[in-house]
Design a protein around this motif. Structure first.
Motif, mmCIF file in Angstrom:
data_model
loop_
_atom_site.group_PDB
_atom_site.id
_atom_site.type_symbol
_atom_site.label_atom_id
_atom_site.label_comp_id
_atom_site.label_asym_id
_atom_site.label_seq_id
_atom_site.Cartn_x
_atom_site.Cartn_y
_atom_site.Cartn_z
ATOM 1 N N GLY A 215 0.798 -1.223 0.000
ATOM 2 C CA GLY A 215 0.000 0.000 0.000
ATOM 3 C C GLY A 215 0.827 1.267 0.000
ATOM 4 O O GLY A 215 0.275 2.365 0.135
ATOM 5 N N LEU A 216 2.150 1.145 -0.188
ATOM 6 C CA LEU A 216 2.995 2.333 -0.214
ATOM 7 C C LEU A 216 2.862 3.072 -1.539
ATOM 8 O O LEU A 216 3.166 4.263 -1.625
ATOM 9 C CB LEU A 216 4.454 1.944 0.034
ATOM 10 C CG LEU A 216 4.716 1.305 1.403
ATOM 11 C CD1 LEU A 216 6.158 0.854 1.517
ATOM 12 C CD2 LEU A 216 4.377 2.283 2.512
ATOM 13 N N VAL A 217 2.442 2.351 -2.563
ATOM 14 C CA VAL A 217 2.040 2.959 -3.840
ATOM 15 C C VAL A 217 0.628 2.476 -4.128
ATOM 16 O O VAL A 217 0.353 1.271 -4.091
ATOM 17 C CB VAL A 217 2.993 2.558 -4.988
ATOM 18 C CG1 VAL A 217 2.462 3.091 -6.320
ATOM 19 C CG2 VAL A 217 4.399 3.088 -4.727
ATOM 20 N N GLN A 218 -0.261 3.418 -4.368
ATOM 21 C CA GLN A 218 -1.653 3.076 -4.670
ATOM 22 C C GLN A 218 -1.917 3.294 -6.172
ATOM 23 O O GLN A 218 -1.392 4.234 -6.766
ATOM 24 C CB GLN A 218 -2.615 3.939 -3.847
ATOM 25 C CG GLN A 218 -2.629 3.623 -2.368
ATOM 26 C CD GLN A 218 -3.332 2.312 -2.050
ATOM 27 O OE1 GLN A 218 -4.010 1.733 -2.907
ATOM 28 N NE2 GLN A 218 -3.155 1.828 -0.824
ATOM 29 N N ARG A 219 -2.723 2.405 -6.733
ATOM 30 C CA ARG A 219 -3.014 2.478 -8.175
ATOM 31 C C ARG A 219 -4.505 2.662 -8.402
ATOM 32 O O ARG A 219 -5.324 2.064 -7.709
ATOM 33 C CB ARG A 219 -2.536 1.208 -8.872
ATOM 34 C CG ARG A 219 -2.874 1.129 -10.369
ATOM 35 C CD ARG A 219 -2.315 -0.164 -10.962
ATOM 36 N NE ARG A 219 -2.605 -0.276 -12.381
ATOM 37 C CZ ARG A 219 -3.675 -0.879 -12.895
ATOM 38 N NH1 ARG A 219 -4.582 -1.432 -12.072
ATOM 39 N NH2 ARG A 219 -3.862 -0.946 -14.212
ATOM 40 N N LEU A 220 -4.815 3.497 -9.358
ATOM 41 C CA LEU A 220 -6.209 3.706 -9.769
ATOM 42 C C LEU A 220 -6.258 3.697 -11.298
ATOM 43 O O LEU A 220 -5.565 4.489 -11.953
ATOM 44 C CB LEU A 220 -6.730 5.050 -9.242
ATOM 45 C CG LEU A 220 -8.124 5.463 -9.731
ATOM 46 C CD1 LEU A 220 -9.194 4.544 -9.134
ATOM 47 C CD2 LEU A 220 -8.411 6.920 -9.376
ATOM 48 N N ARG A 221 -7.043 2.792 -11.859
ATOM 49 C CA ARG A 221 -7.269 2.795 -13.308
ATOM 50 C C ARG A 221 -8.749 2.991 -13.572
ATOM 51 O O ARG A 221 -9.593 2.284 -13.014
ATOM 52 C CB ARG A 221 -6.805 1.497 -13.967
ATOM 53 C CG ARG A 221 -6.977 1.526 -15.495
ATOM 54 C CD ARG A 221 -6.729 0.184 -16.149
ATOM 55 N NE ARG A 221 -6.897 0.290 -17.598
ATOM 56 C CZ ARG A 221 -8.071 0.224 -18.231
ATOM 57 N NH1 ARG A 221 -9.211 0.079 -17.532
ATOM 58 N NH2 ARG A 221 -8.125 0.328 -19.554
ATOM 59 N N VAL A 222 -9.042 3.979 -14.414
ATOM 60 C CA VAL A 222 -10.426 4.319 -14.754
ATOM 61 C C VAL A 222 -10.559 4.283 -16.270
ATOM 62 O O VAL A 222 -9.791 4.940 -16.994
ATOM 63 C CB VAL A 222 -10.804 5.712 -14.215
ATOM 64 C CG1 VAL A 222 -12.254 6.034 -14.556
ATOM 65 C CG2 VAL A 222 -10.580 5.787 -12.713
ATOM 66 N N SER A 223 -11.523 3.516 -16.738
ATOM 67 C CA SER A 223 -11.766 3.441 -18.184
ATOM 68 C C SER A 223 -12.763 4.508 -18.605
ATOM 69 O O SER A 223 -13.426 5.142 -17.762
ATOM 70 C CB SER A 223 -12.285 2.055 -18.558
ATOM 71 O OG SER A 223 -13.589 1.865 -18.000
ATOM 72 N N ASN A 224 -12.884 4.709 -19.917
ATOM 73 C CA ASN A 224 -13.880 5.655 -20.426
ATOM 74 C C ASN A 224 -15.283 5.244 -20.004
ATOM 75 O O ASN A 224 -16.138 6.092 -19.709
ATOM 76 C CB ASN A 224 -13.793 5.723 -21.958
ATOM 77 C CG ASN A 224 -12.551 6.454 -22.438
ATOM 78 O OD1 ASN A 224 -12.032 7.321 -21.739
ATOM 79 N ND2 ASN A 224 -12.064 6.095 -23.623
ATOM 80 N N ARG A 225 -15.528 3.912 -19.966
ATOM 81 C CA ARG A 225 -16.851 3.426 -19.559
ATOM 82 C C ARG A 225 -17.139 3.805 -18.095
ATOM 83 O O ARG A 225 -18.254 4.189 -17.757
ATOM 84 C CB ARG A 225 -16.918 1.912 -19.727
ATOM 85 C CG ARG A 225 -18.269 1.323 -19.297
ATOM 86 C CD ARG A 225 -18.316 -0.183 -19.451
ATOM 87 N NE ARG A 225 -18.505 -0.561 -20.848
ATOM 88 C CZ ARG A 225 -17.552 -1.079 -21.629
ATOM 89 N NH1 ARG A 225 -16.331 -1.267 -21.130
ATOM 90 N NH2 ARG A 225 -17.796 -1.414 -22.880
ATOM 91 N N ASP A 226 -16.115 3.711 -17.244
ATOM 92 C CA ASP A 226 -16.295 4.064 -15.831
ATOM 93 C C ASP A 226 -16.676 5.539 -15.673
ATOM 94 O O ASP A 226 -17.538 5.894 -14.855
ATOM 95 C CB ASP A 226 -15.009 3.800 -15.051
ATOM 96 C CG ASP A 226 -14.648 2.322 -15.023
ATOM 97 O OD1 ASP A 226 -15.570 1.485 -15.064
ATOM 98 O OD2 ASP A 226 -13.434 2.016 -14.966
#
Length: 694
Positions: A215-226
């Motif tokens: 958890g020292l680096v957090q990732r967020l991926r969001v698509s166009n659909r999201d």
């Protein structure tokens, strides 16, 4: 003999007249006045080139402005502590302090407007109080300000006024922090001196996978659909053509890390990049690294380097915390396909707590219309929290009462030991009085402990001020927590309340009152010097202390400063708290009472003490008749009555527990074959059958 007694009575009358005269001086002393400030008052204290603005409608502060060329800039704020942090003082009444602070949270002035602290009112005087508050000038709210402690910045306290100055410190900082949070950008209502600290001494080599898993680096991926789903059902739905045609493509891929933490930053950056980042951060500041890929840019085309971003926001406890671009371009050492790397600075005055969760918010805005477009905004979010092993937990708040108790723990331990010894001795009184020499030795040693440790060293003299302060606080609807800033007083009160339930007033008045012990020493010394003693036969004198108690309690419910003056009937503050370092009328009054006690045994305690009267009334709930009596006590035996220095035994042998000081002398006589007339007669076979009273 008659002429000698008459002479001593005239001397006593003269002494009482002198006491009355001194009291007149004390009661006529001018009280400290309190009152709110107006804009004109503030302007008088802060003249040109400063300008005082109108008082804030939402927050009781006056803004200060200054002219800078053609621009008028905010210079700071001025406020009264009583408006923002009305913390009751030792007398139960809040202090009121004028506090001035610049726009960076640095104190420029602190001044006492009004107070009711007994130790400073004609005690130590106003000088030490003014010197104490002057220490705040130049200190910042970024610093952990403590009194005589080990904080980042400590200020000197005032001897004999420990509880008062801690309350003053709490009042200043609590009021200032409210203003800083509301007007200077301090975040989340947090005290910046009471937050977790990043451990600079810990570094562990980790690869990207390990950083992500921990958890020292957090990732967020969001698509166009999201993103399209976010706007579903609103006027913003369907406005993004690319999102409709390529719904599975990446709108944004974001990696977030607290780069100022060694285990994080040193694993993400090159060694040169880490050193460069460190050189740009001041102590207490943090750096948030945001690495992104995708069609949505956090900076945008019109972003100015070094400014505050509008496409990424930081919140903690639902309140915004400002962060600003560091304008640094640093290389990564981890395999991330994120062409956009931005580092943001979070200043120390923002009040961010690295030990609490951070919420990163990405506002996504769509516009509908051409001439006056409607803006529809939705938010993407990501939470980040550092693990506890990389942090130093915040120290206990040095301005709160639990820390005061911890700081005085050895004194409290010594007090607890002394009270335990006294409680055990009184509970096993038969053993204590089995030997007159043992009783005398124990009493002399314990009274020395009471005067030396409880009184002069630990400043544990209980007083009528404790009662009036509590009443005043309750009448004003304030908490009684102010009393917790004086742990010795609270601990003593706990024991005294228990002793009242068991034995009555005598335990405190006879064993634990430092001024009473002083009087006893003087009385015994006078007898050793063969100073003639006067036994007052007028029982009505005992009622005087109750009249004084009634007057003091009644004054609490009346307007004005009469209570502050009436409590000066007690010489405790002069003789014990201040050690006779006070104005001459107070010293003369206390000294006169002590001299009288050399002629009339413990004169003040028996006839004038309003606090003793209060304890006598509270002692009515006493459960034990702990003084053993024979049926013949008083009829015919009068030994204990004649030897009682307090005249607390009536001619019929009954004990007036309200007037008893638990000296144990009568108990020692009762248990002695050499002192008790009934036991002596029994040994000589005189027919006086001994029967205990029911």
């Amino acid at each position: 003999m008659h002429r000698r007694n008459a002479a001593w009575r005239r001397a006593l009358v003269c002494m009482l007249c002198m006491l009355a005269g001194v009291l007149a001086l004390l009661l006529g002393a001018a009280p400290v006045q309190a009152g709110g400030l107006t804009r004109a008052d503030v302007a008088q204290r802060f003249p040109a080139p400063l300008m005082v603005g109108e008082r804030d409608a939402e927050l009781p502060v006056w803004p200060l402005f200054k002219q800078n060329a053609t621009v008028v800039e905010l210079a700071g704020y001025v406020f009264e502590s009583a408006d923002l942090a009305p913390i009751p003082g030792f007398a139960g009444v809040p202090l009121n302090l004028l506090v001035a602070m610049d726009a960076q949270g640095v104190f420029t002035d602190v001044e006492v407007l009004s107070h009711h602290e007994p130790v400073f009112l004609e005690g130590l005087g106003e000088g030490p109080l003014r010197q104490f508050v002057q220490q705040y000038r130049g200190l910042s709210l970024k610093q952990n300000i403590s009194i005589g402690g080990a904080g980042r910045v400590h200020i000197d306290g005032v001897a004999k006024a420990t509880a008062s100055v801690r309350i003053i410190n709490q009042s200043v900082l609590a009021a200032a922090l409210k203003v800083a949070r509301a007007r200077l950008g301090y975040g989340a209502g947090r005290d910046p001196g009471q937050i977790a600290l990043v451990r600079e001494d810990i570094f562990q080599p980790l690869d990207l996978g390990q950083l992500l898993r921990r958890g020292l680096v957090q990732r967020l991926r969001v698509s166009n659909r999201d993103v399209e789903q976010l706007f579903k059902g609103s006027d913003g739905a369907g406005l993004d053509a690319e999102a409709r045609t390529r719904p599975d493509d990446t709108f944004i891929e974001l990696y977030l890390a607290m780069a100022s933490v060694p285990t994080v930053g040193r694993n993400l950056l090159t060694e040169a990049g880490w050193r460069k980042l460190q050189s740009r951060l001041e102590p207490g500041e943090h750096a948030l690294m945001v690495m992104t890929a995708g069609r949505y840019s956090l900076t945008g085309e019109d972003f100015v380097r070094g400014s505050v971003p509008d496409r990424v926001l930081l919140r903690q406890d639902k309140l915004p915390i400002e962060m600003r671009d560091l304008d640094l371009e640093l290389k990564l050492t981890v395999p991330l396909e994120t062409p956009n790397v931005t580092l943001f600075r979070i200043t120390s005055q923002a009040g961010l707590d690295p030990g609490a969760p951070l919420d990163i918010v990405l506002p996504v805005t769509r516009s509908k219309g051409i001439v006056y477009p409607e803006r529809i905004t939705r938010e993407l979010g990501l939470r980040y929290q550092l693990p506890a092993e990389l942090l130093i937990a915040p120290e206990a708040d040095a301005r709160s009462w639990p820390s005061v108790w911890r700081q005085r723990r050895w004194e409290l331990s010594a007090l607890a030991a002394g009270l335990l010894v006294l409680g055990a001795a009184l509970w096993m009184q038969k053993r204590l009085v089995a030997s007159s020499a043992r009783l005398a030795w124990f009493r002399w040693v314990y009274l020395t402990y009471t005067v030396g440790f409880i009184g002069y060293y630990a400043q544990g003299q209980l007083s009528i001020v404790n009662i009036t302060g509590a009443l005043q606080a309750l009448m004003a609807g304030r908490s009684l927590t102010f009393m917790l800033f004086d742990p010795m007083t609270v601990a003593l009160w706990g024991f005294v309340l228990l002793s009242l339930l068991l034995w009555g007033r005598g335990t405190f008045c006879g064993w634990l009152c430092p001024f009473g012990a002083l009087q006893e020493f003087i009385g015994k010394l006078a007898r050793w010097l063969r100073v003639p003693q006067l036994r007052v036969r007028h029982a009505w004198l005992r009622r005087v202390k109750y009249a004084l108690l009634l007057a003091i309690v009644a004054s609490v419910f009346l307007p004005g400063q009469m209570t502050n003056r009436l409590v000066e009937l007690e010489p405790f503050k002069t003789a014990i708290t201040l050690g006779f370092v006070r104005g001459w009328p107070y010293v003369a009054y206390a000294a006169a009472l002590m001299l009288v006690s050399g002629v009339v045994y413990k004169f003040f305690c028996r006839y004038l003490c309003p606090f003793g009267a209060a304890l006598a009334l509270l002692g009515k709930v006493r459960m034990l008749n702990w003084i053993p009596r024979y049926a013949q006590c008083g009829t015919p035996c009068q030994t204990c009555r004649h030897r009682c220095d307090y005249q607390a035994i009536a001619s019929d042998g009954k004990v007036a527990y309200d007037e008893c000081f638990q000296c144990m002398d009568c108990v020692a006589i009762y248990e002695s074959d050499q002192k008790c007339a009934l036991r002596i007669a029994d040994r000589k076979h005189v027919v006086i059958p001994i029967r205990s009273r029911a």
